[in-house]
Structure formats: structure tokens, C-alpha cells
Design an enzyme around this catalytic site. Structure first.
Site, PDB file in Angstrom:
ATOM      1  N   ARG A  97      48.872-109.899 -56.343  1.00 22.21           N
ATOM      2  CA  ARG A  97      50.101-109.205 -56.221  1.00 22.21           C
ATOM      3  C   ARG A  97      49.804-107.615 -55.819  1.00 22.21           C
ATOM      4  NH1 ARG A  97      52.418-110.009 -62.071  1.00 22.21           N
ATOM      5  NH2 ARG A  97      50.245-110.224 -62.092  1.00 22.21           N
ATOM      6  N   ASP A 151      46.440-122.074 -60.405  1.00 18.14           N
ATOM      7  CA  ASP A 151      46.418-121.411 -61.621  1.00 18.14           C
ATOM      8  C   ASP A 151      45.795-122.483 -62.563  1.00 18.14           C
ATOM      9  OD1 ASP A 151      47.755-118.892 -62.903  1.00 18.14           O
ATOM     10  OD2 ASP A 151      48.061-120.590 -64.309  1.00 18.14           O
ATOM     11  N   ARG A 158      55.331-114.446 -52.002  1.00 18.38           N
ATOM     12  CA  ARG A 158      55.825-114.726 -53.212  1.00 18.38           C
ATOM     13  C   ARG A 158      57.330-114.419 -53.464  1.00 18.38           C
ATOM     14  NH1 ARG A 158      57.152-115.934 -57.627  1.00 18.38           N
ATOM     15  NH2 ARG A 158      56.364-115.355 -59.710  1.00 18.38           N
ATOM     16  N   ARG A 180      41.020-112.993 -59.003  1.00 18.62           N
ATOM     17  CA  ARG A 180      42.257-112.947 -58.585  1.00 18.62           C
ATOM     18  C   ARG A 180      42.384-112.161 -57.318  1.00 18.62           C
ATOM     19  NH1 ARG A 180      46.390-112.996 -62.894  1.00 18.62           N
ATOM     20  NH2 ARG A 180      45.689-114.655 -64.329  1.00 18.62           N
ATOM     21  N   TYR A 194      47.165-121.537 -74.318  1.00 22.99           N
ATOM     22  CA  TYR A 194      48.496-121.291 -73.831  1.00 22.99           C
ATOM     23  C   TYR A 194      49.437-122.593 -74.295  1.00 22.99           C
ATOM     24  CZ  TYR A 194      47.162-117.732 -70.903  1.00 22.99           C
ATOM     25  OH  TYR A 194      46.807-116.501 -70.353  1.00 22.99           O
TER      26      TYR A 194
HETATM   27  O1  CP3 Z   1      41.643-115.657 -58.306  1.00 19.21           O
HETATM   28  C1  CP3 Z   1      42.297-115.962 -57.430  1.00 19.21           C
HETATM   29  O2  CP3 Z   1      42.771-115.225 -56.499  1.00 19.21           O
HETATM   30  C2  CP3 Z   1      42.877-117.630 -57.453  1.00 19.21           C
HETATM   31  C3  CP3 Z   1      44.355-117.460 -58.048  1.00 19.21           C
HETATM   32  C4  CP3 Z   1      44.260-117.570 -59.530  1.00 19.21           C
HETATM   33  C5  CP3 Z   1      45.464-117.059 -60.319  1.00 19.21           C
HETATM   34  N1  CP3 Z   1      45.351-117.406 -61.568  1.00 19.21           N
HETATM   35  C6  CP3 Z   1      46.634-116.841 -59.661  1.00 19.21           C
HETATM   36  C7  CP3 Z   1      47.617-116.179 -60.209  1.00 19.21           C
HETATM   37  C8  CP3 Z   1      43.370-117.973 -60.522  1.00 19.21           C
HETATM   38  C9  CP3 Z   1      41.789-118.300 -60.433  1.00 19.21           C
HETATM   39  C10 CP3 Z   1      43.907-117.862 -61.715  1.00 19.21           C
HETATM   40  C11 CP3 Z   1      43.360-118.205 -63.090  1.00 19.21           C
HETATM   41  C12 CP3 Z   1      44.252-117.878 -64.213  1.00 19.21           C
HETATM   42  N2  CP3 Z   1      45.498-118.116 -64.410  1.00 19.21           N
HETATM   43  C13 CP3 Z   1      43.491-117.481 -65.526  1.00 19.21           C
HETATM   44  C14 CP3 Z   1      42.226-117.341 -65.890  1.00 19.21           C
HETATM   45  C15 CP3 Z   1      41.641-116.046 -65.310  1.00 19.21           C
HETATM   46  C16 CP3 Z   1      41.895-114.898 -66.013  1.00 19.21           C
HETATM   47  O3  CP3 Z   1      42.742-113.883 -65.616  1.00 19.21           O
HETATM   48  O4  CP3 Z   1      41.481-114.841 -67.251  1.00 19.21           O
HETATM   49  C17 CP3 Z   1      44.569-117.471 -66.288  1.00 19.21           C
HETATM   50  C18 CP3 Z   1      44.298-116.996 -67.899  1.00 19.21           C
HETATM   51  C19 CP3 Z   1      46.002-117.770 -65.717  1.00 19.21           C
HETATM   52  C20 CP3 Z   1      47.226-117.880 -66.527  1.00 19.21           C
HETATM   53  C21 CP3 Z   1      47.915-116.835 -66.086  1.00 19.21           C
HETATM   54  N3  CP3 Z   1      48.676-116.811 -64.585  1.00 19.21           N
HETATM   55  C22 CP3 Z   1      48.352-115.744 -66.249  1.00 19.21           C
HETATM   56  C23 CP3 Z   1      47.952-115.159 -67.790  1.00 19.21           C
HETATM   57  C24 CP3 Z   1      49.269-115.222 -65.447  1.00 19.21           C
HETATM   58  C25 CP3 Z   1      50.089-113.756 -65.688  1.00 19.21           C
HETATM   59  C26 CP3 Z   1      49.299-112.564 -65.545  1.00 19.21           C
HETATM   60  C27 CP3 Z   1      49.721-111.837 -64.191  1.00 19.21           C
HETATM   61  O5  CP3 Z   1      48.699-111.321 -63.678  1.00 19.21           O
HETATM   62  O6  CP3 Z   1      50.781-111.740 -64.225  1.00 19.21           O
HETATM   63  C28 CP3 Z   1      49.417-115.983 -64.408  1.00 19.21           C
HETATM   64  C29 CP3 Z   1      49.958-115.604 -63.177  1.00 19.21           C
HETATM   65  C30 CP3 Z   1      49.352-115.576 -61.703  1.00 19.21           C
HETATM   66  N4  CP3 Z   1      48.113-116.379 -61.499  1.00 19.21           N
HETATM   67  C31 CP3 Z   1      49.235-114.586 -60.860  1.00 19.21           C
HETATM   68  C32 CP3 Z   1      48.643-115.028 -59.787  1.00 19.21           C
HETATM   69  C33 CP3 Z   1      48.398-114.528 -58.310  1.00 19.21           C
HETATM   70  C34 CP3 Z   1      50.718-113.803 -60.616  1.00 19.21           C
HETATM   71  C35 CP3 Z   1      51.937-114.479 -60.680  1.00 19.21           C
HETATM   72  C36 CP3 Z   1      53.126-113.883 -59.884  1.00 19.21           C
HETATM   73  O7  CP3 Z   1      52.881-113.759 -58.678  1.00 19.21           O
HETATM   74  O8  CP3 Z   1      54.092-113.703 -60.561  1.00 19.21           O
END
Ligand code: CP3
Length: 355
Positions: A35, A80, A44, A31, A158
Site C-alpha cells: 500500500r 498472503d 487495489r 512487503r 490466525y
Molecule cells: O512481501 C510482499 O510484497 C509479498 C506480499 C505479502 C503480503 N503478505 C501482501 C499483503 C507477503 C509476503 C505477506 C505475508 C504475510 N501476510 C505475513 C508474514 C509477514 C509479516 O508481515 O509478518 C503475515 C503475518 C500476513 C497476514 C496479513 N496480511 C496481515 C497481518 C495483513 C494486514 C496487515 C496490513 O498490512 O494491513 C495482511 C494484508 C496484506 N498482505 C496486505 C498486503 C499488500 C495489505 C492488504 C490490503 O491491501 O488491504
């Protein structure tokens, strides 16, 4: 094709993934584009999350943000894991302060009929491949680009829970009550993941990571019965597809968060790299994979980055000593938290490089 991209200047990640000697330990952060970076929040604030994922110029811009700011050894494409449920016809929304929401989750096995299969990944997920190709060009060979996918069990979770869950009790109920429908669903997701990862490699991804983020909810029995066979199937079929298309050597990483009970099986599941979370002692992980050809990745506690930078330095030193400097890729044990100060991410990266 790979030869059309600028030559790679920093191949530390790929060398470490193959177990080759490195002159410094490579590091990236799960990640890393997100944010906690003000420049991410700026983009964003103007665009919906999935619009960014679907717009190659924006996805490329955000992928590059942490690379411009820090001395990282890899970029990971901004996307994502939930783009796969979308490709299968499900609605996924990213709600600020809540996270992902799937308003019409799968409730009973009869709902499997609502999924649109087979998925033509080029049609449904072509925007990811375009983003990868554009990002490879913009990276200009500075560091390698990682592609990724969710693993089938995590995606199934999910799709049934309709979002995040503290227990995964609805998805686990499927495993116990509807084992055959669960296998059907996992198989259908696996088929999409395989095509999706092969096409990411064809578009320019140089390493592929599979996120089994919800492994922690399964014990060893359910994991072996349902999740592991898909994980094995993915590495086997993706490697065969990459070979058939002459895409070169594309290492693969499995990160099964919470799967401390399955380290040996995971190390034998056909991947080059195994990510571990912070609950596993690196020495224990090395012992579990002794004699196997596998690189380890991880596993700094994401909360450890709240520590003052001098403390981060000390703890990183211990972590690197425990893992050893070869066949090792430094990372956190899970994604960086949105309230982390960028300077603390920087302290972590620089601490790894000073070892
Ligand atoms: O790693 C990186 O920089 C690449 C981008 C990336 C995102 N999601 C961007 C993201 C990657 C590799 C993911 C993978 C992802 N997404 C996973 C597996 C990794 C992990 O954390 O276990 C999972 C379970 C998801 C599903 C997901 N997407 C969740 C549970 C959430 C909400 C949690 C949160 O941090 O708010 C997201 C949102 C998300 N994915 C954001 C980002 C930058 C934040 C969303 C926003 O900007 O509102």
C-alpha cells in the site's frame, strides 16, 4: 520447468543465499509490493485483496511494480500467508483498516474436524503456482522470484484468534491446555506448507521464505516444543521434494520474527538463510551463528525509513558494516509500513548498493 524460463541476469540474491562472493550486497524489502506504492493502491481500489491473489495477471502485475520502480535484487510473489487457512476450508476476509479476519475461528479441538484435509494444493492453491509461472516469464530474468509460506505456528495463531492479536492468548492457551490437539493442528498445517512450497518451486520460485511472524509471542520453551519441530520438518521435506523432482538448488529462508532466543537452533534448522528482526544486533547474530554455514538477512528497523534520506544512508552503512558483505542479504527487520514514502524505500535500496 526452470529451463523454460529466460536466463537469470542478476543472481546476487541466490549467490548470497549460498554464501558465494558477491560484488554488491543484494537487497529486497519485505512487503515491497503494497500500500505504500500508489500504483498498488490504484489496482487495489478496483479489486478485493484475495481476488488479486487469485488472479495470476493481477498478482504478477503487482509483484512487478516495485521491480519497475526500484533497483531491487529480488521479486516476491504477491500473495498472503492466509491462503493456507483458506485452502483448509476457512473463510478469510481482508477488511480495509482492520486487516485479516477469520469469522469462524477454531474454538475447541473438536473444530479440527471442520478443516478439509488432506489439501490437494494443485486444486486449492493452483492460482498461486500459475501466478508464479506467469511472473517468472514477465520478469524476463531481471531478478530472481521468491516464493513464500507462513510457518505452522503463525498460521495456527490466525486460525484460532480469528485475525491479528496483541497477545495470541487464545492460541497459546491451546498449547498449554490441548498440547496434543495443538500438535495435530500444527502437523496438518505443516503437511500443506510442505506440498505448497515444493509446488511453488516446481512453478518457478527460485528461493522459498518461511514467515514465522508470531515467534515473538512464544518464549524459548514453547518455541522449541511446538514451533521449531515444524520449521525443521518443512526444510527437510521441502528440500527432499525439490531434489526428487530435480528442481535444482532452491535456497530456503527462515524468518522467525522475535525469535532472538532461538538464533542458534534456527541456524541449525536446515535453512540457507536466516532473517532477523531489528531488535537483534547483527554482530550478536553473527556471533550466534559463528562456524555455521548460514546467510543472514535483515534487519533495518522499518521505522528507520521515516528518517531523512541522509540519515537512512548513515544507518544503512552501519548495518552493512555490522553484517559484513558476504553471506548477507539486506532487508528490513519486518514489512514496510503502508504510510512510507516510496522515496524513502528508494533511499534504503540505493544506500545498500552504494556500500
Ligand atoms: O512481501 C510482499 O510484497 C509479498 C506480499 C505479502 C503480503 N503478505 C501482501 C499483503 C507477503 C509476503 C505477506 C505475508 C504475510 N501476510 C505475513 C508474514 C509477514 C509479516 O508481515 O509478518 C503475515 C503475518 C500476513 C497476514 C496479513 N496480511 C496481515 C497481518 C495483513 C494486514 C496487515 C496490513 O498490512 O494491513 C495482511 C494484508 C496484506 N498482505 C496486505 C498486503 C499488500 C495489505 C492488504 C490490503 O491491501 O488491504
Amino acid at each position: 520447468m526452470a529451463s523454460e524460463f529466460p536466463a537469470l541476469k542478476n543472481d546476487l540474491l541466490l549467490r548470497a543465499a549460498r554464501g558465494e562472493p558477491v560484488d554488491r550486497v543484494p537487497v529486497w524489502i519485505m512487503r515491497q509490493a503494497g500500500r505504500y506504492l500508489p500504483e498498488f493502491r490504484e489496482v487495489r481500489s478496483k479489486h478485493d485483496f484475495f481476488t488479486i491473489c487469485q488472479t495470476p495477471e493481477l498478482a504478477a502485475e503487482i509483484t512487478l511494480q516495485p521491480i519497475q520502480r526500484f533497483d531491487l535484487d529480488a521479486a516476491i510473489i504477491f500473495s498472503d500467508i492466509l491462503v493456507i487457512p483458506q485452502a483448509l476450508g476457512m473463510t478469510v476476509e481482508m477488511r480495509p483498516g482492520v486487516g485479516p479476519v477469520l469469522p469462524q475461528p477454531l474454538e475447541t479441538p473438536a473444530d479440527l474436524k471442520k478443516l478439509i484435509t488432506p489439501v490437494n494444493v494443485t486444486e486449492q492453491l493452483g492460482y498461486v503456482f500459475k501466478a508464479i509461472t506467469l511472473t517468472r516469464q514477465k520478469l524476463a530474468g531481471k531478478v530472481p522470484l521468491i516464493g513464500f509460506s507462513g510457518a505452522p505456528w503463525t498460521l495456527m495463531g490466525y486460525m484460532i484468534e480469528g485475525g491479528g492479536s496483541k497477545t495470541l492468548s487464545k492460541a497459546k492457551a491451546w498449547l498449554y491446555q490441548h498440547p496434543q490437539s495443538s500438535r495435530d493442528l500444527l502437523k496438518l498445517i505443516t503437511d500443506v506448507v510442505v506440498d505448497y512450497l515444493i509446488e511453488q518451486a516446481a512453478a518457478g520460485a527460485q528461493l522459498l521464505q518461511v514467515f514465522e511472524s508470531n515467534a515473538e509471542y512464544l518464549g524459548p520453551d514453547l518455541f522449541r516444543e511446538f514451533a521449531l519441530p515444524c520449521i525443521q520438518d518443512i526444510s527437510r521435506r521441502v528440500k527432499a521434494g525439490v531434489k526428487a523432482q530435480n528442481l535444482g538448488d532452491i535456497p530456503m529462508t527462515i524468518f522467525a520474527k522475535g525469535a532472538h532466543y532461538a538464533l542458534k537452533e534456527l541456524a541449525d534448522s536446515g535453512y540457507d538463510v536466516m532473517g532477523i528482526d531489528w531488535t537483534v544486533d547483527p554482530v550478536v547474530a553473527r556471533e550466534a551463528v559463528a562456524g555455521k554455514k548460514i546467510t543472514l538477512q535483515g534487519n533495518f528497523d522499518p521505522c528507520g525509513l521515516y528518517a531523512p534520506p541522509e540519515e537512512i544512508q548513515k544507518r544503512v552503512k552501519i548495518m552493512v558494516e555490522k553484517f559484513g558483505k558476504t553471506a548477507y542479504i539486506a532487508n528490513l527487520g519486518h514489512g514496510i509500513y503502508p504510510d512510507m514514502k516510496p522515496e524513502h524505500a528508494e533511499a534504503f535500496i540505493n544506500a545498500v548498493h552504494s556500500q
